[in-house]
Each structure stands twice: as C-alpha cells, then as structure tokens.
Scaffold this motif. Structure first.
Motif, mmCIF file in Angstrom:
data_model
loop_
_atom_site.group_PDB
_atom_site.id
_atom_site.type_symbol
_atom_site.label_atom_id
_atom_site.label_comp_id
_atom_site.label_asym_id
_atom_site.label_seq_id
_atom_site.Cartn_x
_atom_site.Cartn_y
_atom_site.Cartn_z
ATOM 1 N N LEU A 68 46.326 38.000 26.677
ATOM 2 C CA LEU A 68 45.180 37.267 27.199
ATOM 3 C C LEU A 68 43.943 37.935 26.620
ATOM 4 O O LEU A 68 43.846 39.167 26.594
ATOM 5 C CB LEU A 68 45.157 37.326 28.726
ATOM 6 C CG LEU A 68 43.973 36.661 29.418
ATOM 7 C CD1 LEU A 68 43.968 35.158 29.159
ATOM 8 C CD2 LEU A 68 44.012 36.950 30.914
ATOM 9 N N ALA A 69 43.011 37.134 26.146
ATOM 10 C CA ALA A 69 41.787 37.667 25.547
ATOM 11 C C ALA A 69 40.598 36.809 25.961
ATOM 12 O O ALA A 69 40.765 35.683 26.435
ATOM 13 C CB ALA A 69 41.911 37.691 24.023
ATOM 14 N N ALA A 70 39.411 37.363 25.788
ATOM 15 C CA ALA A 70 38.202 36.640 26.182
ATOM 16 C C ALA A 70 37.095 36.851 25.160
ATOM 17 O O ALA A 70 37.071 37.846 24.433
ATOM 18 C CB ALA A 70 37.738 37.107 27.552
ATOM 19 N N LYS A 72 32.646 36.270 24.827
ATOM 20 C CA LYS A 72 31.354 35.889 25.399
ATOM 21 C C LYS A 72 30.707 34.962 24.374
ATOM 22 O O LYS A 72 30.265 35.395 23.319
ATOM 23 C CB LYS A 72 30.461 37.110 25.611
ATOM 24 C CG LYS A 72 30.892 38.022 26.719
ATOM 25 C CD LYS A 72 29.895 39.173 26.865
ATOM 26 C CE LYS A 72 30.282 40.099 27.988
ATOM 27 N NZ LYS A 72 29.332 41.218 28.125
ATOM 28 N N ASN A 94 43.554 27.682 25.490
ATOM 29 C CA ASN A 94 42.183 28.178 25.518
ATOM 30 C C ASN A 94 41.441 27.413 26.605
ATOM 31 O O ASN A 94 41.609 26.199 26.723
ATOM 32 C CB ASN A 94 41.568 27.915 24.146
ATOM 33 C CG ASN A 94 40.136 28.403 24.027
ATOM 34 O OD1 ASN A 94 39.512 28.804 24.991
ATOM 35 N ND2 ASN A 94 39.617 28.329 22.829
ATOM 36 N N ARG A 97 35.555 29.363 31.205
ATOM 37 C CA ARG A 97 35.413 30.013 32.507
ATOM 38 C C ARG A 97 33.929 30.090 32.860
ATOM 39 O O ARG A 97 33.081 30.209 31.986
ATOM 40 C CB ARG A 97 35.959 31.449 32.472
ATOM 41 C CG ARG A 97 37.438 31.544 32.289
ATOM 42 C CD ARG A 97 38.121 31.268 33.600
ATOM 43 N NE ARG A 97 39.544 31.496 33.483
ATOM 44 C CZ ARG A 97 40.312 31.833 34.482
ATOM 45 N NH1 ARG A 97 39.814 31.996 35.683
ATOM 46 N NH2 ARG A 97 41.589 31.991 34.299
ATOM 47 N N HIS A 99 31.800 32.417 33.784
ATOM 48 C CA HIS A 99 31.731 33.870 33.823
ATOM 49 C C HIS A 99 31.039 34.324 32.548
ATOM 50 O O HIS A 99 30.908 33.549 31.599
ATOM 51 C CB HIS A 99 33.172 34.414 33.890
ATOM 52 C CG HIS A 99 33.270 35.883 34.100
ATOM 53 N ND1 HIS A 99 33.249 36.787 33.065
ATOM 54 C CD2 HIS A 99 33.402 36.608 35.239
ATOM 55 C CE1 HIS A 99 33.369 38.013 33.557
ATOM 56 N NE2 HIS A 99 33.463 37.927 34.879
ATOM 57 N N PHE A 101 32.245 36.323 30.416
ATOM 58 C CA PHE A 101 33.309 36.093 29.444
ATOM 59 C C PHE A 101 33.756 34.651 29.676
ATOM 60 O O PHE A 101 34.634 34.387 30.495
ATOM 61 C CB PHE A 101 34.475 37.068 29.659
ATOM 62 C CG PHE A 101 34.112 38.492 29.386
ATOM 63 C CD1 PHE A 101 34.077 38.970 28.082
ATOM 64 C CD2 PHE A 101 33.801 39.360 30.417
ATOM 65 C CE1 PHE A 101 33.734 40.283 27.815
ATOM 66 C CE2 PHE A 101 33.474 40.675 30.169
ATOM 67 C CZ PHE A 101 33.433 41.144 28.863
ATOM 68 N N ASN A 102 33.132 33.730 28.978
ATOM 69 C CA ASN A 102 33.286 32.305 29.307
ATOM 70 C C ASN A 102 34.380 31.574 28.529
ATOM 71 O O ASN A 102 34.632 30.406 28.795
ATOM 72 C CB ASN A 102 31.957 31.585 29.151
ATOM 73 C CG ASN A 102 31.359 31.713 27.770
ATOM 74 O OD1 ASN A 102 31.818 32.498 26.944
ATOM 75 N ND2 ASN A 102 30.328 30.948 27.517
ATOM 76 N N TRP A 104 38.409 32.099 27.589
ATOM 77 C CA TRP A 104 39.635 32.873 27.696
ATOM 78 C C TRP A 104 40.735 32.131 26.955
ATOM 79 O O TRP A 104 40.816 30.906 27.016
ATOM 80 C CB TRP A 104 40.037 33.036 29.158
ATOM 81 C CG TRP A 104 39.143 33.922 29.975
ATOM 82 C CD1 TRP A 104 37.810 34.124 29.808
ATOM 83 C CD2 TRP A 104 39.512 34.703 31.090
ATOM 84 N NE1 TRP A 104 37.345 34.978 30.758
ATOM 85 C CE2 TRP A 104 38.367 35.349 31.567
ATOM 86 C CE3 TRP A 104 40.723 34.913 31.749
ATOM 87 C CZ2 TRP A 104 38.386 36.195 32.660
ATOM 88 C CZ3 TRP A 104 40.740 35.759 32.848
ATOM 89 C CH2 TRP A 104 39.585 36.396 33.284
ATOM 90 N N HIS A 131 37.668 40.415 23.388
ATOM 91 C CA HIS A 131 37.959 41.405 24.427
ATOM 92 C C HIS A 131 39.401 41.204 24.892
ATOM 93 O O HIS A 131 39.683 40.288 25.676
ATOM 94 C CB HIS A 131 36.978 41.249 25.595
ATOM 95 C CG HIS A 131 35.567 41.446 25.173
ATOM 96 N ND1 HIS A 131 34.970 42.683 25.143
ATOM 97 C CD2 HIS A 131 34.640 40.569 24.718
ATOM 98 C CE1 HIS A 131 33.731 42.554 24.705
ATOM 99 N NE2 HIS A 131 33.516 41.284 24.437
ATOM 100 N N MET A 133 42.879 41.720 26.886
ATOM 101 C CA MET A 133 43.261 42.113 28.244
ATOM 102 C C MET A 133 44.783 42.246 28.286
ATOM 103 O O MET A 133 45.490 41.316 28.674
ATOM 104 C CB MET A 133 42.768 41.074 29.250
ATOM 105 C CG MET A 133 41.246 41.016 29.317
ATOM 106 S SD MET A 133 40.658 39.792 30.475
ATOM 107 C CE MET A 133 40.431 38.402 29.351
#
Length: 147
Positions: A68-70, A72, A94, A97, A99, A101-102, A104, A131, A133
């Motif tokens: 899982l990655a994100a 911004k 995909n 979100r 957030h 980090f919008n 994911w 990013h 995870m």
C-alpha cells in the motif's frame, strides 16, 4: 437487479466452487439453470453492478509482493497524476482519500524487487514522492456485503 441477481451475488461472495462446472454447481444451489447463471454474471459485469469477478491470489505466497502506498497530489493535478499512476501494470487499484495523502494505491509485483522499481517509476512519471506503507501484520476481516 432482481431477487435472483441478489441471491446470486450473495452466493458468489461466499466463494466459487472449484470443480469442472462451477456455474452449474452455483446454479443448482440457487435453483437456476447453469446458462442463466452465466448470463446473469456476464450482465452484472457489463452493466457495472459487479466491478470485478475473478480469483484473488495471495501474491506473497506465490513469490510476489504487495504494498500500500500514498501520494500527496495537488488537487488541481489529481486526475493527471491518477492517469499516470494507473498506467503501470503493477498498480492493482487506486483511490482518492480526503487526507493530506490524498491518493492511495496498491502495488502488486511478481517479485519483491519489483516494488522498488514501480515506486521509482511512479516518482519519475509524477515528480512526487511515493510514501510506502509496508504491511506489519495481516488480518482477515471477511468483508461481505449482503445484497
């Protein structure tokens, strides 16, 4: 969708028989004709009621990797970046979100070293930092939606 479609979807969420004629098995359980079950699943896929119908594989047990990655992503650039990310065959899905980090997404690769290559390619294409995870523990939640 009629009541038969709903019963069919509910049944399929419980697993697909591993036999020579799986649609026949499901159809018999529901009191349907095998061809009717096949036509109904095809129609549900074509109309978008079902967005996916197929097997799930445990990539890691097969020597692959998942992550899982994100990102911004500036909101005004979201659609362009999503298109760039989604072009990669390693991107399983995909989603947006609400957030910082919008964006994911899940990466799925044939080998663990493919994850780093996919991340590098996304960063090259988008100019943004990925990013990651990594999974620390795995849980089976048995998510099911009653139709």
């Amino acid at each position: 969708m009629d009541d038969i479609d709903r019963r069919l979807i509910d049944r399929l969420q419980d697993g697909f028989p591993l036999d020579d004629r799986p649609f026949r098995t499901v159809a018999q359980e529901l009191g349907l004709d095998e061809d009717d079950a096949i036509v109904r699943v095809r129609r549900l896929r074509e109309t978008g009621v079902l967005t996916r119908f197929g097997p799930l594989f445990h990539a890691e047990r097969m020597g692959g990797a998942l992550l899982l990655a994100a990102l911004k992503v500036p909101p005004e650039d979201f659609e362009r970046v999503a298109a760039l990310v989604n072009e990669l065959p390693e991107v399983a899905h995909n989603y947006a979100r609400d957030h910082a980090f919008n964006m994911w997404f899940v990466l799925a690769t044939e080998a663990p070293e493919g994850i780093d290559a996919a991340i590098a390619e996304i960063e090259r294409r988008t100019g943004l930092t990925v990013h990651p995870m990594p999974k620390l523990a795995e849980y089976f939640v048995g998510l099911r939606f009653a139709v």
